[in-house]
Design an enzyme around this catalytic site. Sequence first.
Site, mmCIF file in Angstrom:
data_model
loop_
_atom_site.group_PDB
_atom_site.id
_atom_site.type_symbol
_atom_site.label_atom_id
_atom_site.label_comp_id
_atom_site.label_asym_id
_atom_site.label_seq_id
_atom_site.Cartn_x
_atom_site.Cartn_y
_atom_site.Cartn_z
ATOM 1 N N HIS A 76 -6.617 6.936 4.027
ATOM 2 C CA HIS A 76 -5.980 8.933 4.036
ATOM 3 C C HIS A 76 -7.087 9.530 5.179
ATOM 4 C CE1 HIS A 76 -4.884 9.121 -0.288
ATOM 5 N NE2 HIS A 76 -5.985 8.333 -0.761
ATOM 6 N N HIS A 130 -0.900 0.243 0.143
ATOM 7 C CA HIS A 130 -0.053 1.164 -0.120
ATOM 8 C C HIS A 130 0.322 1.464 1.771
ATOM 9 C CE1 HIS A 130 -1.170 2.249 -4.258
ATOM 10 N NE2 HIS A 130 -2.519 2.276 -3.635
ATOM 11 N N ASP A 134 -6.170 -3.071 -1.678
ATOM 12 C CA ASP A 134 -5.834 -2.114 -2.686
ATOM 13 C C ASP A 134 -5.615 -0.705 -1.410
ATOM 14 O OD1 ASP A 134 -5.364 0.142 -3.819
ATOM 15 O OD2 ASP A 134 -7.036 0.539 -5.392
ATOM 16 N N ASN A 157 -10.301 5.106 -6.225
ATOM 17 C CA ASN A 157 -9.868 4.745 -8.308
ATOM 18 C C ASN A 157 -9.857 3.396 -9.083
ATOM 19 O OD1 ASN A 157 -9.631 5.658 -10.708
ATOM 20 N ND2 ASN A 157 -7.603 6.926 -9.992
ATOM 21 N N HIS A 170 -2.149 -0.144 -13.504
ATOM 22 C CA HIS A 170 -2.852 0.812 -12.757
ATOM 23 C C HIS A 170 -3.301 1.120 -14.582
ATOM 24 C CE1 HIS A 170 -4.861 3.936 -10.929
ATOM 25 N NE2 HIS A 170 -5.483 4.494 -11.984
ATOM 26 N N HIS A 176 -1.363 -5.628 -3.526
ATOM 27 C CA HIS A 176 -2.240 -3.882 -3.655
ATOM 28 C C HIS A 176 -2.369 -3.796 -2.412
ATOM 29 C CE1 HIS A 176 -3.371 -1.647 -7.071
ATOM 30 N NE2 HIS A 176 -2.717 -0.673 -5.926
ATOM 31 N N GLY A 197 -9.872 6.109 -2.114
ATOM 32 C CA GLY A 197 -8.641 5.068 -1.494
ATOM 33 C C GLY A 197 -10.074 4.780 -0.505
ATOM 34 N N HIS A 214 -6.733 -3.579 -9.844
ATOM 35 C CA HIS A 214 -8.049 -3.158 -9.580
ATOM 36 C C HIS A 214 -8.169 -3.654 -10.916
ATOM 37 C CE1 HIS A 214 -6.259 0.850 -10.363
ATOM 38 N NE2 HIS A 214 -5.598 0.573 -9.219
ATOM 39 N N ASP A 246 1.189 2.730 -9.851
ATOM 40 C CA ASP A 246 0.322 2.724 -9.755
ATOM 41 C C ASP A 246 0.185 3.693 -8.634
ATOM 42 O OD1 ASP A 246 -2.506 1.143 -8.583
ATOM 43 O OD2 ASP A 246 -1.832 1.596 -6.468
HETATM 44 O O1 DOR Z 1 -8.154 4.932 -4.953
HETATM 45 C C1 DOR Z 1 -7.037 4.911 -5.098
HETATM 46 N N1 DOR Z 1 -6.291 5.302 -4.418
HETATM 47 N N2 DOR Z 1 -6.374 4.455 -6.404
HETATM 48 C C2 DOR Z 1 -5.061 4.652 -6.447
HETATM 49 O O2 DOR Z 1 -5.058 4.384 -8.065
HETATM 50 C C3 DOR Z 1 -4.147 4.870 -5.326
HETATM 51 C C4 DOR Z 1 -4.850 5.196 -4.494
HETATM 52 C C5 DOR Z 1 -4.284 5.885 -3.968
HETATM 53 O O3 DOR Z 1 -3.101 5.590 -3.693
HETATM 54 O O4 DOR Z 1 -3.896 6.506 -2.747
HETATM 55 ZN ZN ZN Z 2 -4.342 2.115 -8.998
#
Ligand code: DOR
Ligand code: ZN
Length: 424
Positions: free
Chosen positions: A309, A62, A305, A278, A179, A60, A324, A232, A152
Amino acid sequence: MSILIKGGRVIDPANKIDAVLDILIENNKIVRVANDIKTQADSIIDVTGRIVGPGIVDMHVHLRQPGREDKETVATATAAAAKGGVTTVLAMPNTNPAMDCAENIRLLKEIISKDAKINVLVCGTITKGRLGQELSPAAILKKSGACALSDDGCSVDNSELMLEAFKKARQAGILTICHSEDKKISGKGVINLGFNSTRLGLRGISNESEYKRVARDIELAEKAGSFVHIAHVSCRQSVEIISKAKKKGVQVTCETAPHYFSLTEDALLGYDTNMKMNPPLRSPEDLAAIKQGLKNGTIDVIASDHAPHTENEKDIEFERAEFGVVGLETELAASITELIDTKFMDWSSLFEKLSFNPARILELDKGSLGQGRPADIVVISAEKEWLVRKNELTSKSKNSAFLGRVLKGMVDYTICNGKIVYKK
Ligand code: DOR
Ligand code: ZN
């Protein structure tokens, strides 16, 4: 090219090994795991006193490429991964454009083949544009190389469409990752619903918004005769529901992330947006249930996860900040700190959660140190402590929930496909 890794404590849950052994790598594969291997190798690494385990398979992550290269790229995320002992990641499809057609996957795979320092697998979307309206072509995505499907960041609200998605995924032979969140319940919530949300004057996200959707997703997967992996997991009731489904024989697996067994909603008392994700950090009771779920096998996987950002998106009022946290560089150390150092779990169980189980769930020839396997290996100084510092993170974004905390366990080497991709 051959490497001999000498004298480490080798942990390989796939082969029930926990012993001081040598590992011989030739080209990109493990060719021998044995006591005191005597051979000429191009390089010999003495790792006496260190832990040697299968490289982490983080299902998981990003990567943010394409679309948000200001947050992270394939190059920066995989460098961070290598530093964290991670040798394989599954890239979540909430990119811009989303991974909902063959062409988008092909373009991402081109970037990966140029820039990735470790193995990167691609996850396709369940619905086109992740809008929850129309299904993506599961079979075509699988043929293009997608290893799983997920929307997700969002859940598919329409149950009929989700049932259809599970049926199509079963036909295509691809895993669905959910998700599980009912947005009608979580609404504009930003932290866990409870005493702290009232005290801080912030809108709450209830456990119910998660576990009701977990129950629905499992029920639909069962109806369709399909596999489902719940992403998650953060609260007690979700663990209970998944445990019951497993006992009933439903083909369900799930993951949690290190922040859910390391931190509680009390971390929010200072309005720190690096604690905003989240699902949110929950109560001590939920944290205890997550830990028990890991121990008794209800929770199969620990995944980061990793959700980078920028400072602009985090250094603002709490309610407007993005959800996130980054996690590739801290997931192993946070797990060692909370689960191994406290003697809550043993090394073999930890590598099951971090490496072996995710590889098994994604049907990969990874997560093990068996003969003939790809040489994806992490070497760790388990007793070394380090302070998580913002400017020492390799990830392009610095939004870690562990900033300022001392963690135990430092990666000395990460080897991916027989190449040293990180050396302390
Ligand atoms: O906290 C999160 N950030 N939860 C998610 O499901 C998506 C993720 C994001 O892509 O930033
Ligand atoms: Zn998610």
